[in-house]
Every structure is written in C-alpha cells, then in structure tokens.
Design a protein around this motif. Structure first.
Motif, PDB file in Angstrom:
ATOM      1  N   HIS A  66      53.899  44.806  69.984  1.00  0.00           N
ATOM      2  CA  HIS A  66      52.891  45.219  70.960  1.00  0.00           C
ATOM      3  C   HIS A  66      52.112  46.346  70.299  1.00  0.00           C
ATOM      4  N   VAL A  67      50.788  46.184  70.221  1.00  0.00           N
ATOM      5  CA  VAL A  67      49.956  47.156  69.518  1.00  0.00           C
ATOM      6  C   VAL A  67      48.842  47.629  70.442  1.00  0.00           C
ATOM      7  N   PHE A  68      48.738  48.946  70.588  1.00  0.00           N
ATOM      8  CA  PHE A  68      47.648  49.561  71.337  1.00  0.00           C
ATOM      9  C   PHE A  68      46.653  50.099  70.324  1.00  0.00           C
ATOM     10  N   MET A  69      45.384  49.735  70.490  1.00  0.00           N
ATOM     11  CA  MET A  69      44.329  50.212  69.596  1.00  0.00           C
ATOM     12  C   MET A  69      43.238  50.871  70.433  1.00  0.00           C
ATOM     13  N   ASP A  70      42.952  52.119  70.111  1.00  0.00           N
ATOM     14  CA  ASP A  70      41.908  52.875  70.787  1.00  0.00           C
ATOM     15  C   ASP A  70      40.861  53.241  69.742  1.00  0.00           C
ATOM     16  N   VAL A  71      39.630  52.822  69.954  1.00  0.00           N
ATOM     17  CA  VAL A  71      38.558  52.981  68.969  1.00  0.00           C
ATOM     18  C   VAL A  71      37.646  54.139  69.361  1.00  0.00           C
ATOM     19  N   THR A  72      37.352  54.994  68.396  1.00  0.00           N
ATOM     20  CA  THR A  72      36.382  56.071  68.585  1.00  0.00           C
ATOM     21  C   THR A  72      35.419  56.046  67.403  1.00  0.00           C
ATOM     22  N   LEU A  73      34.250  55.485  67.630  1.00  0.00           N
ATOM     23  CA  LEU A  73      33.219  55.450  66.584  1.00  0.00           C
ATOM     24  C   LEU A  73      32.459  56.773  66.564  1.00  0.00           C
ATOM     25  N   PHE A 106      39.678  50.207  61.251  1.00  0.00           N
ATOM     26  CA  PHE A 106      40.924  50.957  61.096  1.00  0.00           C
ATOM     27  C   PHE A 106      40.697  52.469  61.034  1.00  0.00           C
ATOM     28  N   ASP A 107      39.717  52.910  60.266  1.00  0.00           N
ATOM     29  CA  ASP A 107      39.470  54.356  60.109  1.00  0.00           C
ATOM     30  C   ASP A 107      39.039  55.033  61.406  1.00  0.00           C
ATOM     31  N   PHE A 108      38.656  54.237  62.393  1.00  0.00           N
ATOM     32  CA  PHE A 108      38.162  54.787  63.656  1.00  0.00           C
ATOM     33  C   PHE A 108      39.140  54.541  64.808  1.00  0.00           C
ATOM     34  N   MET A 109      40.374  54.144  64.486  1.00  0.00           N
ATOM     35  CA  MET A 109      41.339  53.763  65.514  1.00  0.00           C
ATOM     36  C   MET A 109      42.522  54.713  65.591  1.00  0.00           C
ATOM     37  N   ASP A 110      42.989  54.902  66.822  1.00  0.00           N
ATOM     38  CA  ASP A 110      44.303  55.465  67.085  1.00  0.00           C
ATOM     39  C   ASP A 110      45.158  54.249  67.438  1.00  0.00           C
ATOM     40  N   ILE A 111      46.219  53.995  66.663  1.00  0.00           N
ATOM     41  CA  ILE A 111      47.028  52.795  66.829  1.00  0.00           C
ATOM     42  C   ILE A 111      48.463  53.197  67.137  1.00  0.00           C
ATOM     43  N   ARG A 112      49.037  52.542  68.148  1.00  0.00           N
ATOM     44  CA  ARG A 112      50.451  52.734  68.479  1.00  0.00           C
ATOM     45  C   ARG A 112      51.134  51.381  68.468  1.00  0.00           C
ATOM     46  N   VAL A 113      52.245  51.275  67.767  1.00  0.00           N
ATOM     47  CA  VAL A 113      52.962  50.016  67.573  1.00  0.00           C
ATOM     48  C   VAL A 113      54.343  50.100  68.200  1.00  0.00           C
ATOM     49  N   THR A 114      54.712  49.039  68.928  1.00  0.00           N
ATOM     50  CA  THR A 114      56.046  48.922  69.498  1.00  0.00           C
ATOM     51  C   THR A 114      56.616  47.556  69.136  1.00  0.00           C
ATOM     52  N   PRO A 115      57.720  47.509  68.376  1.00  0.00           N
ATOM     53  CA  PRO A 115      58.358  46.218  68.093  1.00  0.00           C
ATOM     54  C   PRO A 115      58.925  45.638  69.391  1.00  0.00           C
ATOM     55  N   LEU A 116      58.830  44.318  69.531  1.00  0.00           N
ATOM     56  CA  LEU A 116      59.322  43.642  70.733  1.00  0.00           C
ATOM     57  C   LEU A 116      60.500  42.734  70.381  1.00  0.00           C
ATOM     58  N   LEU A 117      61.472  42.689  71.265  1.00  0.00           N
ATOM     59  CA  LEU A 117      62.616  41.798  71.131  1.00  0.00           C
ATOM     60  C   LEU A 117      62.707  40.928  72.379  1.00  0.00           C
ATOM     61  N   GLN A 165      37.473  51.234  78.783  1.00  0.00           N
ATOM     62  CA  GLN A 165      37.797  51.912  77.528  1.00  0.00           C
ATOM     63  C   GLN A 165      37.389  51.030  76.357  1.00  0.00           C
ATOM     64  N   TYR A 166      37.200  51.653  75.204  1.00  0.00           N
ATOM     65  CA  TYR A 166      37.000  50.886  73.976  1.00  0.00           C
ATOM     66  C   TYR A 166      38.374  50.815  73.325  1.00  0.00           C
ATOM     67  N   ALA A 167      39.248  50.014  73.938  1.00  0.00           N
ATOM     68  CA  ALA A 167      40.639  49.929  73.532  1.00  0.00           C
ATOM     69  C   ALA A 167      41.177  48.556  73.905  1.00  0.00           C
ATOM     70  N   ASN A 168      42.306  48.202  73.277  1.00  0.00           N
ATOM     71  CA  ASN A 168      42.941  46.934  73.616  1.00  0.00           C
ATOM     72  C   ASN A 168      44.446  47.023  73.456  1.00  0.00           C
ATOM     73  N   TYR A 169      45.112  46.107  74.148  1.00  0.00           N
ATOM     74  CA  TYR A 169      46.532  45.836  73.940  1.00  0.00           C
ATOM     75  C   TYR A 169      46.594  44.474  73.277  1.00  0.00           C
ATOM     76  N   SER A 170      47.360  44.385  72.211  1.00  0.00           N
ATOM     77  CA  SER A 170      47.477  43.134  71.482  1.00  0.00           C
ATOM     78  C   SER A 170      48.936  42.828  71.197  1.00  0.00           C
ATOM     79  N   VAL A 171      49.216  41.547  70.943  1.00  0.00           N
ATOM     80  CA  VAL A 171      50.538  41.117  70.507  1.00  0.00           C
ATOM     81  C   VAL A 171      50.353  40.387  69.181  1.00  0.00           C
ATOM     82  N   PHE A 172      51.096  40.853  68.177  1.00  0.00           N
ATOM     83  CA  PHE A 172      51.074  40.242  66.849  1.00  0.00           C
ATOM     84  C   PHE A 172      52.400  39.538  66.597  1.00  0.00           C
ATOM     85  N   ASP A 173      52.350  38.422  65.906  1.00  0.00           N
ATOM     86  CA  ASP A 173      53.534  37.666  65.511  1.00  0.00           C
ATOM     87  C   ASP A 173      53.508  37.544  63.991  1.00  0.00           C
ATOM     88  N   VAL A 174      54.228  38.443  63.321  1.00  0.00           N
ATOM     89  CA  VAL A 174      54.204  38.521  61.856  1.00  0.00           C
ATOM     90  C   VAL A 174      55.628  38.579  61.312  1.00  0.00           C
TER      91      VAL A 174
END
Length: 96
Positions: free
Chosen positions: A4-11, A74-85, A49-58
């Motif tokens: 689970h990835v939260f991305m908040d963009v600030t240009l 990427f250079d304009f983002m605050d990113i928070r990552v949570t591994p999911l089980l 907001q200029y933000a999103n919640y995403s789910v990655f499968d990697v």
C-alpha cells in the motif's frame, strides 16, 4: 508482494508550465505501463488533494523502490509505503 503506497505530490509553484506538462505526460505514460503490466494494481485519487493511494504487486522491496524512484514526479513526492499481508480471515482466493 503487495504494498500500500501513499503518494502526495507538491510541485514547485515556479516550475515552468511547459516543464510541468512534460513531467506529467511522462508520469502518466510510466504509471499506465505499470498498470498494464499488473505491477500497479490499483490507484485511487484522494478527493481535494494532489495525492493517491495505490497498491503495487511486485517481487520485493527492491523492485518497489526501483519503480517508485523511476516516477517522473518522484522528486516532488512524499511517499509512504506499507507492506501488505493476506489476512487469515480473507475469503477471496485471488488476492495474495
């Protein structure tokens, strides 16, 4: 692995409009390619907001890091990552 990835963009306000447009076009193409590949499974905009919640499968943390650091924004983002089980009470078999 699911993340689970939260991305908040600030240009920056002083970023020229033509450069902003180029970055956003590259971001859209990059993210849509990842969605088509199945690595970016879900993306949800957060209202107001200029933000999103995403789910990655990697495969692992390293692959996720490579993907996220490759984002044109990427250079304009605050990113928070949570591994999911998988939760032991989950009934859907198609989610890992």
């Amino acid at each position: 692995m699911l993340y689970h990835v939260f991305m908040d963009v600030t240009l920056p306000r002083d970023l020229p409009a033509d450069e902003t447009a180029r970055i956003l076009a590259r971001e859209k193409a990059y993210s849509q390619d990842l969605q088509r590949s199945g690595k970016w499974r879900h993306i949800w905009r957060i209202a107001g907001q200029y933000a999103n919640y995403s789910v990655f499968d990697v495969q692992d943390h390293d692959e996720l890091h490579r993907i996220l650091s490759g984002l044109p924004l990427f250079d304009f983002m605050d990113i928070r990552v949570t591994p999911l089980l998988r939760h032991p009470s989950a009934i859907r078999e198609d989610d890992r």
